[in-house]
Scaffold this active site. Structure first.
Site, PDB file in Angstrom:
ATOM      1  N   SER A 101     -43.444 -98.478  56.566  1.00 35.12           N
ATOM      2  CA  SER A 101     -42.379 -99.211  55.881  1.00 35.12           C
ATOM      3  C   SER A 101     -42.647-100.713  55.833  1.00 35.12           C
ATOM      4  O   SER A 101     -42.303-101.379  54.850  1.00 35.12           O
ATOM      5  CB  SER A 101     -41.034 -98.940  56.560  1.00 35.12           C
ATOM      6  OG  SER A 101     -41.053 -99.384  57.900  1.00 35.12           O
ATOM      7  N   ASP A 112     -39.585-101.045  63.747  1.00 35.57           N
ATOM      8  CA  ASP A 112     -40.893-101.252  64.368  1.00 35.57           C
ATOM      9  C   ASP A 112     -41.959-101.484  63.304  1.00 35.57           C
ATOM     10  O   ASP A 112     -41.689-101.355  62.097  1.00 35.57           O
ATOM     11  CB  ASP A 112     -41.269-100.067  65.266  1.00 35.57           C
ATOM     12  CG  ASP A 112     -41.412 -98.762  64.481  1.00 35.57           C
ATOM     13  OD1 ASP A 112     -41.197 -98.777  63.258  1.00 35.57           O
ATOM     14  OD2 ASP A 112     -41.730 -97.732  65.090  1.00 35.57           O
ATOM     15  N   ASP A 114     -45.807-100.294  62.177  1.00 39.99           N
ATOM     16  CA  ASP A 114     -46.957 -99.406  62.342  1.00 39.99           C
ATOM     17  C   ASP A 114     -48.209-100.207  62.029  1.00 39.99           C
ATOM     18  O   ASP A 114     -48.334-100.794  60.945  1.00 39.99           O
ATOM     19  CB  ASP A 114     -46.852 -98.207  61.394  1.00 39.99           C
ATOM     20  CG  ASP A 114     -45.648 -97.331  61.710  1.00 39.99           C
ATOM     21  OD1 ASP A 114     -45.475 -96.977  62.882  1.00 39.99           O
ATOM     22  OD2 ASP A 114     -44.876 -97.025  60.781  1.00 39.99           O
ATOM     23  N   ASP A 166     -46.328 -99.805  67.056  1.00 40.38           N
ATOM     24  CA  ASP A 166     -47.123 -98.598  67.300  1.00 40.38           C
ATOM     25  C   ASP A 166     -48.527 -98.872  66.778  1.00 40.38           C
ATOM     26  O   ASP A 166     -48.726 -99.005  65.561  1.00 40.38           O
ATOM     27  CB  ASP A 166     -46.531 -97.381  66.575  1.00 40.38           C
ATOM     28  CG  ASP A 166     -45.203 -96.936  67.173  1.00 40.38           C
ATOM     29  OD1 ASP A 166     -44.848 -97.452  68.254  1.00 40.38           O
ATOM     30  OD2 ASP A 166     -44.526 -96.098  66.563  1.00 40.38           O
ATOM     31  N   LYS A 227     -33.965 -94.574  50.712  1.00 41.15           N
ATOM     32  CA  LYS A 227     -34.101 -94.336  52.152  1.00 41.15           C
ATOM     33  C   LYS A 227     -32.761 -94.503  52.867  1.00 41.15           C
ATOM     34  O   LYS A 227     -32.417 -93.711  53.755  1.00 41.15           O
ATOM     35  CB  LYS A 227     -35.148 -95.285  52.755  1.00 41.15           C
ATOM     36  CG  LYS A 227     -36.581 -94.928  52.392  1.00 41.15           C
ATOM     37  CD  LYS A 227     -37.576 -95.887  53.017  1.00 41.15           C
ATOM     38  CE  LYS A 227     -37.599 -95.785  54.518  1.00 41.15           C
ATOM     39  NZ  LYS A 227     -38.680 -96.610  55.124  1.00 41.15           N
ATOM     40  N   TYR A 236     -33.092 -87.423  56.545  1.00 37.45           N
ATOM     41  CA  TYR A 236     -34.271 -88.272  56.759  1.00 37.45           C
ATOM     42  C   TYR A 236     -34.862 -87.907  58.117  1.00 37.45           C
ATOM     43  O   TYR A 236     -34.451 -88.425  59.148  1.00 37.45           O
ATOM     44  CB  TYR A 236     -33.866 -89.745  56.724  1.00 37.45           C
ATOM     45  CG  TYR A 236     -35.023 -90.735  56.705  1.00 37.45           C
ATOM     46  CD1 TYR A 236     -35.368 -91.394  55.535  1.00 37.45           C
ATOM     47  CD2 TYR A 236     -35.758 -91.011  57.851  1.00 37.45           C
ATOM     48  CE1 TYR A 236     -36.414 -92.310  55.503  1.00 37.45           C
ATOM     49  CE2 TYR A 236     -36.805 -91.915  57.837  1.00 37.45           C
ATOM     50  CZ  TYR A 236     -37.128 -92.565  56.659  1.00 37.45           C
ATOM     51  OH  TYR A 236     -38.172 -93.470  56.637  1.00 37.45           O
TER      52      TYR A 236
END
Length: 758
Positions: A101, A112, A114, A166, A227, A236
């Site tokens: 995202s 968060d 990625d 992450d 979303k 979701y």
């Protein structure tokens, strides 16, 4: 003059770049009213925290810059330790890429990041999880640092200056990593191991999606809206069989390709229009899949038989192409399609000025939709154990949904993605409890005064799968428990606070479905003469071991044979559909698809026997059916070799179920309800053989019990050796031969038996 202007517009439209595998449906440009509706959409989304301010965005950039410098320092240090020449060490490089995202530009406040760490060939994965992990440990601003090395995609998770990250790792087969490295080049995958390919896949897919949309800003705004809508409507969650972030992004990207010049408000409406009428399981493709000589496994129903049975295929655009929705089940697809139709109706009202965008974002009241629920409870004795245990149980809930779908009396099993804290009074042994709720719709049974339904096998095979997985990865600890209970809607107040339940009642899914046609199966409708009363049935015996729950499969009726024969022909039709999509020059299929319905469950009232026995279990007996598991990719498909109940084989672990008009024959649980059909001779012969075997086994059990009684000895609870050291990847489900763990941990077994009365 006007004619010349019109010709100029037409020429520019003809010269516009073509996106996607088909031509656009419309090239119309937005009108002033469309921009007004888009502004109203933005205003409706702001209260939900979907937009970050400049300060927060800049803070993320600063954190990523620090992380990028840490990576370069670490790679330089590793290079020196491996005695590389100083000239090489100075230029070895290293880089942090983002995906998900954040890379798409649709992250929300507090989300968060990625990220991917790309290193040159001389840096090993072991270096990443050892020396880099240690470097992070001593870095200021790093908190909650943990490594998940045995995950499907190995990852280091941490919080850096308040931003959760992450971080995955990939090393490329090159000596230096430059700052302008392009990961979209397929040649970058050459000579890489599968873990590096998986790590690179996130970035490659994200970049490809952005490359395949006509207008990135319009795409981002539309995706934010979709979303948010999906999260508000409870659909979701890739883990639970709905769609995850990348799948929603690809659906929105396909809509943008079909309407390349439309405003975001129009695209949201067109999104619902296209996918409420999409003829699943036709795949959604953003580009023609490209061939490569790297020989990596890709989604291709021409080659992989299992791919033909995916229910809602949405194919990633980057090589190796994969289906991002392999977890989708019959129930989750049904729920999502109904939500698409509801979204279309609401956006129709909005664009006609009859409503506003806030109506689209209203959450459903899941606890008013159904008359029956299954409450799944996971508990542990410590907070740390609870976090681990809840993560494992949640990742396997789709197995339970698949088991329930194969029950002949269940039409729909709808899991609510939201978990709730459990009532500690009900679990005095454990202080940490989480609950999930599954709404159930039962099928009406013709000409039956009373119907007995046994859900014990469905529940027990799920709990055994979870315990077995926990044992195989050395997670199972004292106090970790799973329980499943059937409750009626009026009993939910025992589990949930009144404010959760006393919301405005919405139209139920079953009510909406009745007006929208039938699901692509031969499931009878529940409306009409429903079963509207119930009686308690306390005569059932407590469930004491997994062996007793595995009943001999009931032979199929001639109707079941017809269904199976029709379903066997389905792959060839799917293949032709796939080839048609690949070669079509027409717009994507948006015609009226096969109508879907979820029959209503009005009038059903089902008591439950919740007998519990605390036992330690040795192993699970295989179902009474001869199956040969065939592993293709990550799918396990039982190959039936006897003429009875093919659905009784090894549970399908990835949610793959019916994609045909004729569903696979469901497992029969209640022999008393169907003594009407004539049996085939070979099936009758099998029943006699099975009965003989069963009688002989029962006789042996009686003899053994009698001998024990004479000796005056009590039967010990069986235990097993739990010293298995083999550690499976976290996403790999063990096979049925793996023992259900004992470890002196008492495993609660539930018997859930229901009686439906007319």
């Amino acid at each position: 003059m006007k004619e010349m202007s019109a010709n100029t517009v037409l020429d520019s439209q003809r010269q516009q770049k073509h996106y996607g595998i088909t031509s656009p449906i419309s090239l119309a440009c937005p009108k002033e009213i469309d921009h007004i509706y888009t502004e109203k959409l933005i205003d409706a989304m702001k209260p939900f925290g979907v937009f970050e301010d400049e300060e927060e965005l800049n803070h993320r950039l600063v954190v990523l810059g620090k992380l990028n410098n840490l990576v370069k320092e670490w790679i330089s240090h590793v290079s020196e330790s491996k005695n590389l020449p100083p000239s090489v060490v100075a230029t070895v490089g290293g880089k942090i890429f983002t995906f998900g995202s954040y890379r798409l530009g649709v992250h929300t406040k507090g989300a968060d990041i990625d990220a991917l760490c790309v290193a040159p060939r001389h840096v090993e994965r072991s270096d990443f999880f050892q020396s880099f992990f240690e470097k992070l440990k001593h870095q200021d601003g790093i908190r909650n640092l943990r490594a998940v090395e045995d995950a499907f995609v190995p990852v280091i998770k941490f919080e850096f200056d308040g931003i959760e990250i992450d971080l995955v790792f990939a090393r490329l087969a090159i000596q230096t990593i430059s700052d302008n490295l392009d990961l979209r080049d397929d040649s970058r995958l050459r000579s890489l191991d599968i873990r590096c390919i998986r790590s690179l896949n996130g970035c490659r897919v994200t970049d490809e999606i952005l490359h395949l949309v006509p207008n990135k800003e319009t795409f981002r705004l539309t995706l934010r809206a979709v979303k948010l809508w999906a999260k508000r409507r409870g659909i979701y969650s890739n883990m639970l069989g709905f769609l995850g972030g990348v799948s929603w992004a690809m659906l929105v990207a396909r809509t943008c390709q079909l309407y390349p010049n439309a405003a975001a408000s129009t695209l949201v409406h067109k999104f619902f229009l296209v996918f409420s009428k999409w003829e699943w399981p036709n795949p959604v493709l953003l580009k023609q899949p490209e061939e490569s000589n790297l020989n990596l496994p890709v989604w291709d129903p021409r080659v992989n038989p299992s791919d033909r049975y995916h229910l809602m295929p949405i194919i990633t655009p980057a090589y190796p192409q994969q289906n991002s929705t392999y977890n989708v089940s019959t129930s989750t697809r049904t729920v999502m399609v109904e939500e698409f139709k509801q979204g279309l109706a609401v956006t129709d009202e909005i664009l006609q000025g009859k409503s506003d965008w806030s109506k689209l974002l209203e959450p459903p009241n899941f606890f008013q939709k159904y008359r029956h629920y299954i409450v799944l409870t996971a508990s542990a004795s410590t907070e740390e154990n609870h976090l681990e245990w809840v993560g494992l149980v949640e990742s396997k809930i789709r197995v339970l949904v698949g088991n329930l779908e194969r029950n002949e009396f269940i039409t729909l099993a709808h899991v609510n993605p939201q978990s709730f804290p459990g009532n500690k009074e009900h679990h005095k042994d454990n202080n940490y409890v989480s609950m999930w709720f599954l709404g159930i719709i039962f099928r009406r049974v013709e000409n039956a005064e009373s119907v007995n339904i046994d859900l014990t096998y469905d529940i027990q095979s799920f709990t055994d799968t979870v315990y077995r997985q926990a044992n195989n990865i050395s997670m199972l600890k004292e106090g970790m428990k799973i329980e499943a209970t059937h409750v009626k809607k009026k009993q939910l107040h025992h589990y949930l606070p009144s404010e959760t339940l006393q919301k405005k009642k919405k139209q139920s899914l079953s009510d909406v479905s009745r007006s929208l046609g039938g699901l692509q199966s031969k499931r009878p409708s529940l409306d009409g003469s429903c079963l509207d009363s119930s009686r308690d049935t306390d005569s059932g015996t407590p469930f004491t071991s997994p062996v007793s729950s595995v009943k001999p499969s009931k032979p199929d009726s001639p109707g079941g044979e017809t269904e199976r024969s029709a379903s066997q022909n389905r792959p060839y039709r799917l293949l032709s559909v796939y080839l048609w999509i690949m070669s079509s020059a027409e717009p994507a299929p948006v015609g009226v698809g096969k109508p879907l319905s979820v029959p209503a469950a009005q009038g059903l009232s089902i008591p439950v026997i919740g007998a519990k026995v605390d036992v330690t279990v040795k192993a699970v007996s295989p179902p009474a059916v001869c199956t040969i598991p065939t592993v293709v990719g990550r799918n396990v498909i039982p190959r039936v070799t006897t003429p009875h109940s093919p659905a009784q084989g090894q549970p399908q672990l990835n949610g793959i179920a019916n994609i045909t008009k004729n569903v696979l024959p469901k497992r029969s649980h209640s022999p008393s309800t169907d003594g009407s059909s004539k049996r085939l001779k070979d099936i009758e012969k099998f029943i006699r053989l099975e009965s003989t075997f069963k009688d002989s086994r029962a006789a042996e059990d009686r003899k053994r019990k009698s001998a024990d009684a004479i000796r005056g000895e009590s039967m010990p609870i069986p235990t097993i050796d739990t010293s298995r050291k083999k550690r499976l990847p976290s996403k790999e489900l063990p096979d049925s031969s793996s023992p259900v763990p004992a470890n002196n941990i008492r495993v609660i077994k539930n018997s859930i038996r229901l009686t439906l009365n007319r």
